[in-house]
Scaffold this motif. Sequence first.
Motif, PDB file in Angstrom:
ATOM      1  N   ARG A   1      13.706   2.470  49.783  1.00 28.16           N
ATOM      2  CA  ARG A   1      14.152   1.163  50.258  1.00 28.16           C
ATOM      3  C   ARG A   1      15.211   0.592  49.329  1.00 28.16           C
ATOM      4  O   ARG A   1      16.214   0.027  49.758  1.00 28.16           O
TER       5      ARG A   1
ATOM      6  N   HIS B   1      18.396   2.394  49.934  1.00 25.23           N
ATOM      7  CA  HIS B   1      19.020   1.936  51.160  1.00 25.23           C
ATOM      8  C   HIS B   1      19.707   0.602  50.957  1.00 25.23           C
ATOM      9  O   HIS B   1      20.836   0.396  51.403  1.00 25.23           O
ATOM     10  N   SER B   2      19.039  -0.313  50.242  1.00 23.30           N
ATOM     11  CA  SER B   2      19.659  -1.625  50.105  1.00 23.30           C
ATOM     12  C   SER B   2      20.886  -1.555  49.189  1.00 23.30           C
ATOM     13  O   SER B   2      21.888  -2.221  49.440  1.00 23.30           O
TER      14      SER B   2
ATOM     15  N   THR C   1      18.669   6.626  57.783  1.00 22.45           N
ATOM     16  CA  THR C   1      18.903   5.261  58.244  1.00 22.45           C
ATOM     17  C   THR C   1      19.392   5.286  59.692  1.00 22.45           C
ATOM     18  O   THR C   1      19.674   6.337  60.243  1.00 22.45           O
TER      19      THR C   1
ATOM     20  N   VAL D   1      22.744   8.083  57.864  1.00 26.84           N
ATOM     21  CA  VAL D   1      22.954   8.436  56.463  1.00 26.84           C
ATOM     22  C   VAL D   1      21.631   8.950  55.931  1.00 26.84           C
ATOM     23  O   VAL D   1      20.592   8.339  56.136  1.00 26.84           O
TER      24      VAL D   1
ATOM     25  N   TYR E   1      22.807   1.054  49.018  1.00 24.81           N
ATOM     26  CA  TYR E   1      23.839   1.687  49.827  1.00 24.81           C
ATOM     27  C   TYR E   1      24.478   0.670  50.757  1.00 24.81           C
ATOM     28  O   TYR E   1      25.702   0.685  50.976  1.00 24.81           O
ATOM     29  N   THR E   2      23.647  -0.236  51.309  1.00 28.44           N
ATOM     30  CA  THR E   2      24.191  -1.280  52.172  1.00 28.44           C
ATOM     31  C   THR E   2      25.180  -2.136  51.400  1.00 28.44           C
ATOM     32  O   THR E   2      26.247  -2.497  51.909  1.00 28.44           O
ATOM     33  N   ASP E   3      24.830  -2.460  50.141  1.00 27.55           N
ATOM     34  CA  ASP E   3      25.763  -3.247  49.341  1.00 27.55           C
ATOM     35  C   ASP E   3      27.073  -2.508  49.126  1.00 27.55           C
ATOM     36  O   ASP E   3      28.146  -3.090  49.188  1.00 27.55           O
ATOM     37  N   VAL E   4      26.978  -1.203  48.880  1.00 27.41           N
ATOM     38  CA  VAL E   4      28.203  -0.413  48.693  1.00 27.41           C
ATOM     39  C   VAL E   4      29.065  -0.470  49.948  1.00 27.41           C
ATOM     40  O   VAL E   4      30.281  -0.639  49.881  1.00 27.41           O
ATOM     41  N   MET E   5      28.417  -0.371  51.113  1.00 27.19           N
ATOM     42  CA  MET E   5      29.158  -0.424  52.383  1.00 27.19           C
ATOM     43  C   MET E   5      29.898  -1.731  52.537  1.00 27.19           C
ATOM     44  O   MET E   5      30.999  -1.773  53.084  1.00 27.19           O
ATOM     45  N   CYS E   6      29.270  -2.826  52.080  1.00 27.02           N
ATOM     46  CA  CYS E   6      29.872  -4.140  52.292  1.00 27.02           C
ATOM     47  C   CYS E   6      30.974  -4.435  51.288  1.00 27.02           C
ATOM     48  O   CYS E   6      31.676  -5.424  51.420  1.00 27.02           O
ATOM     49  N   ASN E   7      31.143  -3.573  50.323  1.00 29.97           N
ATOM     50  CA  ASN E   7      32.183  -3.785  49.328  1.00 29.97           C
ATOM     51  C   ASN E   7      33.542  -3.529  49.969  1.00 29.97           C
ATOM     52  O   ASN E   7      33.796  -2.444  50.458  1.00 29.97           O
TER      53      ASN E   7
END
Lengths: 135, 159
Positions: A97, A100-101, A70, A74, A103-109
């Motif tokens: 994909r 990745h999406s 990414t 990552v 993982y993005t949700d995990v980041m925003c937690n």
Amino acid sequence: MCQVYLWNYPLYIRSVPTENELQFHYMLHTSLDVVDEKISAMGKALVDQRELYLGLLYPTEDYKVYGYVTNSKVKFVMVVDSSNTALRDNEIRSMFRKLHSSYTDVMCNPFYTPGDRIQSRAFDSMVTAMMIQVC
Amino acid sequence: MADAALFEFLHTEMVAELWAHDPDPSPGGQKMSLSVLEGMGFRVGQALGERLPRETLAFREELDVLKFLCKDLWVAVFQKQIDSLRTNHQGTYVLQDNSFPLLVRMASGLQYLEEAPKFLAFTCGLLRGTLSTLGIKSLVTASVAALPACKFQVVIQKA
């Protein structure tokens, strides 16, 4: 089996068959070198976010290793059995994909600190569903 | 439309809340609140740095990342682009916004100049957080000469 790496240490490891797990881990670590090679080569050539490669044919059985990087450096690495020839390029891409999406949700937690191991159950269940679909 | 207003109100309340709880008017106490705000912005920036560049191609160099900040990040958060980006090509960038949305409602001129830094701390953290997810360590400071124009200075830390 799949892994998520941040700056070359693993954030998340998951595999289906539990035998030869150490073999998988070794393969994944060595595949990081190949990923790094590709990233540095990418700087000159075409700018494509997604990278896909076949490699690491093992002496006993054939495995295909796929990678994906990414913008935030990552790395996602996936190992699949070569005997599973039903998997096509598009499917691998869509799996990455989805990874990745999630993982993005995990980041925003807000309860997740970037750099920790991923312990989110939602991420786990997404990966499980994906692996069941494949195996 | 309503989204922009929601964020502005939330931000105003955040600043007010952090200042209200601070009984210590000396510079030491003030710095604490500013760094809390900056820390909040940092975490949000980290998450945004993951979510926003999802479908964009890989960034080839620092300048690309900064351009992404000026265009996509600013548009996503403030519904407008940064007005100008300058660099000395040695790791320092200055982002200038001539009508910063979080300041535009306050005044236009020199009134409230001392209060302005409070309202910029969160945004400094936001920039720093996004840069850190994209792999760039930096130091972000903001300055206001006359509301609502403000400048954000980004200094890249070479490890």
